[in-house]
Design a protein around this motif. Structure first.
Motif, PDB file in Angstrom:
ATOM      1  N   LEU A  54       0.840  -1.200   0.000  1.00  0.00           N
ATOM      2  CA  LEU A  54       0.000   0.000   0.000  1.00  0.00           C
ATOM      3  C   LEU A  54       0.872   1.247   0.000  1.00  0.00           C
ATOM      4  O   LEU A  54       1.532   1.556   0.983  1.00  0.00           O
ATOM      5  CB  LEU A  54      -0.923  -0.001   1.219  1.00  0.00           C
ATOM      6  CG  LEU A  54      -1.907   1.160   1.329  1.00  0.00           C
ATOM      7  CD1 LEU A  54      -2.930   1.094   0.197  1.00  0.00           C
ATOM      8  CD2 LEU A  54      -2.623   1.132   2.671  1.00  0.00           C
ATOM      9  N   GLY A  55       0.873   1.957  -1.130  1.00  0.00           N
ATOM     10  CA  GLY A  55       1.560   3.234  -1.207  1.00  0.00           C
ATOM     11  C   GLY A  55       0.587   4.350  -0.882  1.00  0.00           C
ATOM     12  O   GLY A  55      -0.574   4.313  -1.309  1.00  0.00           O
ATOM     13  N   SER A  56       1.032   5.328  -0.111  1.00  0.00           N
ATOM     14  CA  SER A  56       0.146   6.438   0.229  1.00  0.00           C
ATOM     15  C   SER A  56       0.881   7.752   0.011  1.00  0.00           C
ATOM     16  O   SER A  56       2.059   7.883   0.333  1.00  0.00           O
ATOM     17  CB  SER A  56      -0.343   6.342   1.674  1.00  0.00           C
ATOM     18  OG  SER A  56       0.736   6.439   2.578  1.00  0.00           O
ATOM     19  N   GLY A  57       0.175   8.701  -0.548  1.00  0.00           N
ATOM     20  CA  GLY A  57       0.731  10.022  -0.819  1.00  0.00           C
ATOM     21  C   GLY A  57      -0.285  10.816  -1.615  1.00  0.00           C
ATOM     22  O   GLY A  57      -1.225  10.251  -2.180  1.00  0.00           O
ATOM     23  N   ASP A  58      -0.096  12.124  -1.659  1.00  0.00           N
ATOM     24  CA  ASP A  58      -1.029  12.975  -2.398  1.00  0.00           C
ATOM     25  C   ASP A  58      -0.566  13.230  -3.827  1.00  0.00           C
ATOM     26  O   ASP A  58      -1.224  13.956  -4.566  1.00  0.00           O
ATOM     27  CB  ASP A  58      -1.221  14.303  -1.658  1.00  0.00           C
ATOM     28  CG  ASP A  58      -2.017  14.103  -0.366  1.00  0.00           C
ATOM     29  OD1 ASP A  58      -2.555  12.999  -0.173  1.00  0.00           O
ATOM     30  OD2 ASP A  58      -2.097  15.038   0.433  1.00  0.00           O
ATOM     31  N   ARG A  59       0.575  12.637  -4.225  1.00  0.00           N
ATOM     32  CA  ARG A  59       1.035  12.759  -5.608  1.00  0.00           C
ATOM     33  C   ARG A  59       0.473  11.605  -6.424  1.00  0.00           C
ATOM     34  O   ARG A  59       0.701  10.446  -6.093  1.00  0.00           O
ATOM     35  CB  ARG A  59       2.572  12.710  -5.662  1.00  0.00           C
ATOM     36  CG  ARG A  59       3.143  12.793  -7.082  1.00  0.00           C
ATOM     37  CD  ARG A  59       4.643  12.555  -7.075  1.00  0.00           C
ATOM     38  NE  ARG A  59       4.973  11.199  -6.702  1.00  0.00           N
ATOM     39  CZ  ARG A  59       5.022  10.172  -7.542  1.00  0.00           C
ATOM     40  NH1 ARG A  59       4.739  10.338  -8.822  1.00  0.00           N
ATOM     41  NH2 ARG A  59       5.359   8.968  -7.109  1.00  0.00           N
ATOM     42  N   PRO A  60      -0.283  11.889  -7.497  1.00  0.00           N
ATOM     43  CA  PRO A  60      -0.803  10.788  -8.316  1.00  0.00           C
ATOM     44  C   PRO A  60       0.319  10.063  -9.045  1.00  0.00           C
ATOM     45  O   PRO A  60       1.154  10.690  -9.701  1.00  0.00           O
ATOM     46  CB  PRO A  60      -1.743  11.502  -9.308  1.00  0.00           C
ATOM     47  CG  PRO A  60      -1.267  12.913  -9.356  1.00  0.00           C
ATOM     48  CD  PRO A  60      -0.695  13.222  -7.999  1.00  0.00           C
ATOM     49  N   VAL A  61       0.349   8.746  -8.916  1.00  0.00           N
ATOM     50  CA  VAL A  61       1.413   7.957  -9.524  1.00  0.00           C
ATOM     51  C   VAL A  61       1.005   7.524 -10.932  1.00  0.00           C
ATOM     52  O   VAL A  61      -0.171   7.501 -11.281  1.00  0.00           O
ATOM     53  CB  VAL A  61       1.733   6.711  -8.671  1.00  0.00           C
ATOM     54  CG1 VAL A  61       2.152   7.115  -7.268  1.00  0.00           C
ATOM     55  CG2 VAL A  61       0.539   5.757  -8.613  1.00  0.00           C
ATOM     56  N   ASP A  62       2.005   7.179 -11.746  1.00  0.00           N
ATOM     57  CA  ASP A  62       1.772   6.589 -13.055  1.00  0.00           C
ATOM     58  C   ASP A  62       1.641   5.092 -12.846  1.00  0.00           C
ATOM     59  O   ASP A  62       2.626   4.407 -12.553  1.00  0.00           O
ATOM     60  CB  ASP A  62       2.936   6.916 -13.998  1.00  0.00           C
ATOM     61  CG  ASP A  62       2.698   6.440 -15.416  1.00  0.00           C
ATOM     62  OD1 ASP A  62       2.217   5.300 -15.588  1.00  0.00           O
ATOM     63  OD2 ASP A  62       2.994   7.192 -16.359  1.00  0.00           O
ATOM     64  N   LEU A  63       0.428   4.568 -12.978  1.00  0.00           N
ATOM     65  CA  LEU A  63       0.184   3.174 -12.635  1.00  0.00           C
ATOM     66  C   LEU A  63       1.004   2.212 -13.478  1.00  0.00           C
ATOM     67  O   LEU A  63       1.553   1.237 -12.965  1.00  0.00           O
ATOM     68  CB  LEU A  63      -1.316   2.847 -12.778  1.00  0.00           C
ATOM     69  CG  LEU A  63      -2.213   3.128 -11.562  1.00  0.00           C
ATOM     70  CD1 LEU A  63      -2.266   4.612 -11.254  1.00  0.00           C
ATOM     71  CD2 LEU A  63      -3.612   2.574 -11.771  1.00  0.00           C
ATOM     72  N   VAL A  64       1.092   2.482 -14.784  1.00  0.00           N
ATOM     73  CA  VAL A  64       1.823   1.589 -15.677  1.00  0.00           C
ATOM     74  C   VAL A  64       3.321   1.688 -15.423  1.00  0.00           C
ATOM     75  O   VAL A  64       4.016   0.687 -15.262  1.00  0.00           O
ATOM     76  CB  VAL A  64       1.496   1.898 -17.148  1.00  0.00           C
ATOM     77  CG1 VAL A  64       2.337   1.040 -18.073  1.00  0.00           C
ATOM     78  CG2 VAL A  64       0.015   1.670 -17.420  1.00  0.00           C
ATOM     79  N   GLU A  65       3.829   2.915 -15.365  1.00  0.00           N
ATOM     80  CA  GLU A  65       5.265   3.144 -15.197  1.00  0.00           C
ATOM     81  C   GLU A  65       5.765   2.596 -13.865  1.00  0.00           C
ATOM     82  O   GLU A  65       6.868   2.060 -13.775  1.00  0.00           O
ATOM     83  CB  GLU A  65       5.569   4.647 -15.280  1.00  0.00           C
ATOM     84  CG  GLU A  65       7.039   4.996 -15.207  1.00  0.00           C
ATOM     85  CD  GLU A  65       7.825   4.572 -16.439  1.00  0.00           C
ATOM     86  OE1 GLU A  65       9.051   4.414 -16.328  1.00  0.00           O
ATOM     87  OE2 GLU A  65       7.201   4.403 -17.508  1.00  0.00           O
ATOM     88  N   GLU A  66       4.952   2.711 -12.805  1.00  0.00           N
ATOM     89  CA  GLU A  66       5.397   2.321 -11.471  1.00  0.00           C
ATOM     90  C   GLU A  66       4.879   0.960 -11.036  1.00  0.00           C
ATOM     91  O   GLU A  66       5.067   0.557  -9.896  1.00  0.00           O
ATOM     92  CB  GLU A  66       5.002   3.400 -10.458  1.00  0.00           C
ATOM     93  CG  GLU A  66       5.616   4.763 -10.791  1.00  0.00           C
ATOM     94  CD  GLU A  66       5.302   5.837  -9.764  1.00  0.00           C
ATOM     95  OE1 GLU A  66       5.309   5.521  -8.566  1.00  0.00           O
ATOM     96  OE2 GLU A  66       5.068   6.990 -10.168  1.00  0.00           O
TER      97      GLU A  66
END
Length: 328
Positions: free
Chosen positions: A125-137
């Protein structure tokens, strides 16, 4: 030629943009990957890929065929998993990304029930207010608040986020209680800036047919929701934040709701995942669990905000409470 295997290889080559990387991912010899693509093109009498020494790109026919392959392969996996789900518990690593506030206040406290139901899933579970790139990450799915503009993602709406405007009793003792959104222009406010764009977000207010957007100046801006709430508790200014983060502080008297007659437009909450990935059993059960969790949560549905407003002090009570507070 195994047509389904050829389709899977073709999809992987398009996703990877390389025969070599596709072969490594599929753990197949590169020659096998190349042969399967050639056989597929021969069977279809169509060129699917442009090949150069540096890269592989999809043709117009290939792009159309790629979309069909995704749907076909997804249907096949769904059919297989629908039979196995009755016999096997979903298992394996599941990587999920969630905004900080939702993770700490809503999701994590409910996880024991999730693991009791699905003990064989290993959750990252990653948490943060920065939207991640689902494919890249390499993220399987994410919970996101707000309107969605990324058309590469499949989204399921699971709830809404309501907002409340509040300040600490000490701050209100020093600066008074605002009675209209325009009053905030004379107050110190804690601003929130987007972790993605860096833009400071305006505040919006709604009362009946009246809608007001207020750009505010403050001495501090943050991009983490938990730190943002703590700035309000510390008396740095008026804050506008989600009610599920504010509720504990309001009930404890650390914060007082202001402008209770004015609300902000609720933001939708979605679970999203890449459309080029089939919905595996572990992702499917997590999405269903989150949907049920939010549906039962008192602050994740439209209409939740008035229940919070009913528990806060009136402006007169807020002033008396603030006057008795220790100033910072």
């Amino acid at each position: 030629m195994n047509k389904l295997q050829a389709m899977e290889v073709f999809v992987q080559v398009v996703d990877a943009g390389s025969f070599t990387r596709a072969a490594e991912t599929l753990q197949l010899p590169k020659a096998t990957v190349s042969t399967l693509i050639q056989s597929l093109e021969s069977a279809l009498s169509a060129k699917l890929l442009h090949r150069t020494t540096r890269q592989v790109t999809v043709t117009t026919d290939g792009a159309a065929y790629y979309e069909r392959c995704l749907r076909i392969l997804s249907d096949v996996r769904d059919a297989e998993e629908s039979l196995s789900r009755t016999r096997l518990s979903p298992s394996g690593r599941l990587r999920v990304d969630v905004p900080t506030g939702l993770a700490t206040e809503v999701l994590v406290p409910a996880l024991p029930a999730f693991f009791e139901r699905y003990p064989d899933i290993m959750l990252e579970l990653g948490s943060g207010d920065r939207p991640v790139d689902l494919v890249e990450e390499g993220v399987d799915c994410a919970v996101r608040g707000g309107e969605l503009f990324d058309t590469s993602l499949i989204a399921r709406r699971v709830g809404v986020i309501n907002f409340v405007t509040a300040a600490s009793p000490g701050y209100l003792a020093r600066h008074g209680v605002p009675h209209h959104p325009r009053d905030l222009e004379r107050h110190r406010c804690v601003n929130y800036f987007s972790a993605k764009s860096g833009r400071t977000l305006d505040w919006d207010f709604v009362r009946g047919d009246d809608k007001i957007t207020v750009p505010l100046h403050g001495v501090i801006a943050l991009n983490d929701s938990v730190a943002y709430v703590q700035a309000g508790v510390a008396g740095l200014g008026v804050v506008q934040m989600t009610d599920y983060l504010m509720m504990e502080h309001v009930r404890a008297g650390r914060m007082v709701q202001v402008l209770p007659d004015w609300t902000s437009e609720p933001l939708p909450v979605h679970v999203v995942y890449p459309q080029n990935r089939h919905l595996s059993a572990k992702v499917r059960v997590f999405v269903e669990w989150v949907s049920d969790l939010f549906a039962a949560h008192p602050y994740m549905q439209i209409g939740a905000l008035p229940r919070l407003a009913a528990m806060t002090a009136t402006p007169g009570e807020a002033s008396r409470e603030a006057a008795a507070a220790v100033t910072i």
